[in-house]
Design a protein around this motif. Structure first.
Motif, short mmCIF file in Angstrom:
data_model
loop_
_atom_site.label_atom_id
_atom_site.label_comp_id
_atom_site.label_asym_id
_atom_site.label_seq_id
_atom_site.Cartn_x
_atom_site.Cartn_y
_atom_site.Cartn_z
N GLY A 1 -27.42 3.62 28.32
CA GLY A 1 -28.48 4.62 28.31
C GLY A 1 -28.94 5.01 26.93
N TYR A 2 -28.27 4.51 25.89
CA TYR A 2 -28.65 4.85 24.53
C TYR A 2 -29.68 3.86 23.99
N GLY A 3 -30.62 4.38 23.22
CA GLY A 3 -31.60 3.53 22.57
C GLY A 3 -31.13 3.02 21.24
N ALA A 4 -30.15 3.70 20.65
CA ALA A 4 -29.57 3.30 19.37
C ALA A 4 -28.18 3.91 19.27
N VAL A 5 -27.26 3.18 18.67
CA VAL A 5 -25.92 3.71 18.38
C VAL A 5 -25.65 3.47 16.90
N ASP A 6 -25.37 4.57 16.20
CA ASP A 6 -25.28 4.58 14.74
C ASP A 6 -23.84 4.88 14.33
N PHE A 7 -23.20 3.92 13.64
CA PHE A 7 -21.82 4.10 13.17
C PHE A 7 -21.83 4.46 11.69
N VAL A 8 -21.10 5.52 11.35
CA VAL A 8 -21.00 5.98 9.97
C VAL A 8 -19.58 6.46 9.72
N GLY A 9 -19.21 6.58 8.43
CA GLY A 9 -17.88 7.03 8.08
C GLY A 9 -16.90 5.87 7.99
N ALA A 10 -15.62 6.21 7.89
CA ALA A 10 -14.56 5.20 7.83
C ALA A 10 -13.30 5.79 8.45
N SER A 11 -12.71 5.04 9.34
CA SER A 11 -11.50 5.48 10.02
C SER A 11 -10.28 5.27 9.14
N ASP A 12 -9.28 6.11 9.30
CA ASP A 12 -8.02 5.96 8.57
C ASP A 12 -7.15 4.86 9.16
N GLU A 13 -7.46 4.46 10.39
CA GLU A 13 -6.67 3.44 11.07
C GLU A 13 -7.61 2.47 11.77
N LEU A 14 -7.11 1.29 12.07
CA LEU A 14 -7.92 0.29 12.77
C LEU A 14 -8.18 0.76 14.19
N ILE A 15 -9.45 0.72 14.60
CA ILE A 15 -9.81 1.29 15.91
C ILE A 15 -10.76 0.38 16.67
N VAL A 16 -10.79 0.59 17.97
CA VAL A 16 -11.84 0.11 18.85
C VAL A 16 -12.59 1.33 19.36
N VAL A 17 -13.92 1.27 19.34
CA VAL A 17 -14.74 2.36 19.87
C VAL A 17 -15.32 1.91 21.21
N HIS A 18 -15.01 2.66 22.25
CA HIS A 18 -15.50 2.35 23.59
C HIS A 18 -16.68 3.28 23.91
N VAL A 19 -17.88 2.74 23.98
CA VAL A 19 -19.08 3.53 24.24
C VAL A 19 -19.48 3.34 25.70
N ARG A 20 -19.48 4.45 26.45
CA ARG A 20 -19.90 4.43 27.85
C ARG A 20 -21.06 5.41 28.02
#
Length: 554
Positions: free
Chosen positions: A105-124
């Protein structure tokens, strides 16, 4: 005008926080895809950002055509500041991710910043989750997708993943989707690596309701029934023609023909193709699933650019060896064009052309930044002096296969393109081989008088990237069909492309790109200085710089 739908989702991985923002006005002005990504990046990314710093953004976008069932629409866009070129850059990938992204449902997804640990981002569509995945450190792309499928039931078609190359911030690392499709050029995988994002997954049931005109089915039907050579050989079908006109780079660009072309051309690839391959909803099916049981290699491709980079440019005349290189790049998450060209530069420096064992070893070393691979991971522009070879790049991006020394308009396109030496920015080669009807073709000799056509093609390609429509739709699209699909005058649609190109250039101007960057080809073109003047006059720029009064409002 038909345009994309859905809000912007801002994902701050430093804080593991998300925020939705309306962007309807941006969609109305820039349609979707690259246009929307460029507009958002121009507004949100600091002009002086470190491409590998937390303030850089990576913005995924789709367009209205991802709500269609039309062929040529299984693609999507990613925009960021490139670690390779140091400029604003958009890359797009095919496969099956775009419609899974749209389902959020999103028209754009914008990633910014930096995580302290290795991650997976699950976008629903109803949730965003951050998963710590230290066990995936160093994992290849297939290993990562296997984890996501086993642990979460998530298909590779729903994923955007980096391999070891992205984690190690190789400047030409890719973001991979569907395992073998890539947001390739420009090193956006390194941007994800710098943010400690191993993967992003997309899912939902909230695709926007966009009514697509019936013209979509006319195009889809033609794509399904046309007997096109690309359905059998993909883009490598053009290799014999390129070689015939002395336009096939070989031996790190030192030659323009390759005696071993029959070992890596379209027929050689077709012989190894074992089934049809396609992108989401596309009946054109021009992809190349290939394998060789004796060698134990199975991959997709290689396409023309990769067959050049790991084939003729590296002195290799065996398609199976090129397939191995291609497979390794997909597994480790590398842009296969830049990886092949950079390795070709090393082979030139060591007089090792044709050494396939060394080539495959170097792919792995680059991905892990081991030994000489650490140097090569920086890309040709940064290391050519140390290697003692010529700098075959423009704006930091190494050359594609279509030879500007023969196709002079394509050479001009390489010079001025905001992305650097990229063949897809205007696809000008298509009118100079030509791959278009005679009435649309141009004499490949000379640069003068081509600026208007080049600007038109840049704008049209930016429109396609905003729609989002594959560039290989060229035989099936015309002004009337664009107008029918997007419910707008064709010139109005081209204006969207023009604004996108102008915003890219203005952003890059703030980072020091000007006429000098456009006049940095490693070879001479006839009347280049005058051709640049013609191009700038057509664009309304001054010595490669966008006057402030000509910058689209942001």
């Amino acid at each position: 005008m038909l345009h994309g739908r859905g809000p912007l989702l801002r994902v701050d991985v430093s804080e593991q926080a998300v925020l939705e923002e309306p962007i309807e006005s941006v969609h109305k002005e820039y349609i979707g895809g690259r246009g929307v990504g460029t507009r958002l990046a121009h507004e949100r990314i600091p002009f002086d950002v470190d491409p590998l710093g937390p303030e850089n953004h990576l913005i995924f976008t789709t367009g209205p055509m991802q709500a269609s069932n039309m062929s040529f629409t299984g693609r999507m866009n990613a925009t960021s500041v490139s670690p390779l070129t140091d400029g604003l850059l958009s890359s797009n990938a095919g496969g099956f991710l775009s419609r899974n992204f749209t389902a959020t449902g999103y028209g754009a997804v914008d990633f910014v910043g930096a995580s302290d640990e290795l991650i997976v981002v699950h976008v629903r569509d109803d949730d965003v989750r951050f998963e710590s995945v230290p066990e995936l450190e160093g994992a290849t792309v297939p290993e990562t997708t296997a984890y996501l499928e086993t642990e979460h039931g998530i298909s590779p078609d729903q994923t955007a993943v980096i391999g070891p190359a992205g984690e190690n911030e190789v400047r030409f690392a890719s973001v991979m989707t569907t395992e073998e499709r890539a947001f390739g050029r420009g090193g956006l995988g390194a941007v994800f690596g710098s943010k400690n994002i191993k993967a992003v997954t997309f899912d939902g049931n909230s695709s926007p309701d966009i009514e697509i005109p019936a013209t979509q089915m006319e195009i889809h039907q033609e794509a399904a029934t046309d007997d096109h050579i690309m359905k059998r050989q993909g883009t490598v079908a053009v290799m014999d023609l390129a070689n015939e006109v002395e336009g096939l780079p070989a031996y790190y660009f030192s030659e323009q023909q390759f005696d071993g072309v029959e070992g890596i051309n379209g027929a050689a690839v077709e012989e190894k193709k074992y089934e049809k391959g396609t992108c989401s909803a596309c009946a054109f099916a021009c992809k190349l699933p290939t394998k060789d049981d004796d060698a134990g290699v199975e991959t997709e491709g290689p396409e023309f650019e990769v067959a050049m980079a790991f084939g003729s440019n590296s002195g290799v005349d065996d398609i199976v060896e090129v397939m191995k290189s291609n497979q390794l790049c997909d597994e480790y998450g590398l842009d296969a064009i830049s990886a092949g060209n950079t390795i070709a530069a090393y082979l030139a420096s060591e007089d090792e052309f044709g050494n396939t064992e060394l080539i495959h070893e170097l792919v792995e070393k680059i991905a892990h930044r081991q030994d000489e691979g650490d140097l090569l991971a920086e890309g040709i522009d940064r290391i050519h002096d140390e290697l003692g070879v010529e700098n075959w790049t423009v704006k930091g991006l190494d050359f594609a296969a279509h030879e500007g020394r023969v196709l002079h308009g394509q050479g001009l396109s390489y010079a001025v393109a905001n992305r650097g030496a990229d063949h897809m920015y205007a696809t000008f080669y298509s009118v100079e081989y030509p791959l278009v009807p005679d009435e649309d073709a141009l004499d490949p000799n000379g640069t003068l008088g081509k600026a208007d056509r080049l600007v038109h093609r840049e704008n049209l390609m930016a429109l396609n990237d905003s729609g989002v429509i594959c560039k290989f739709s060229r035989d099936y699209m015309n002004p009337e069909r664009y107008e029918a699909l997007f419910d707008a005058d064709f010139e109005e649609l081209l204006d969207v492309g023009a604004r996108t190109v102008t915003l890219e250039r203005h952003f890059n101007n703030q980072r020091g790109f000007d006429r000098k960057a456009d006049n940095a080809l490693p070879y001479d073109l006839p009347d280049l200085e005058q051709a640049l003047d013609e191009y700038y006059e057509t664009r309304g720029w001054v010595d490669g710089v966008v006057p402030e009064e000509n910058v689209p409002e942001v």
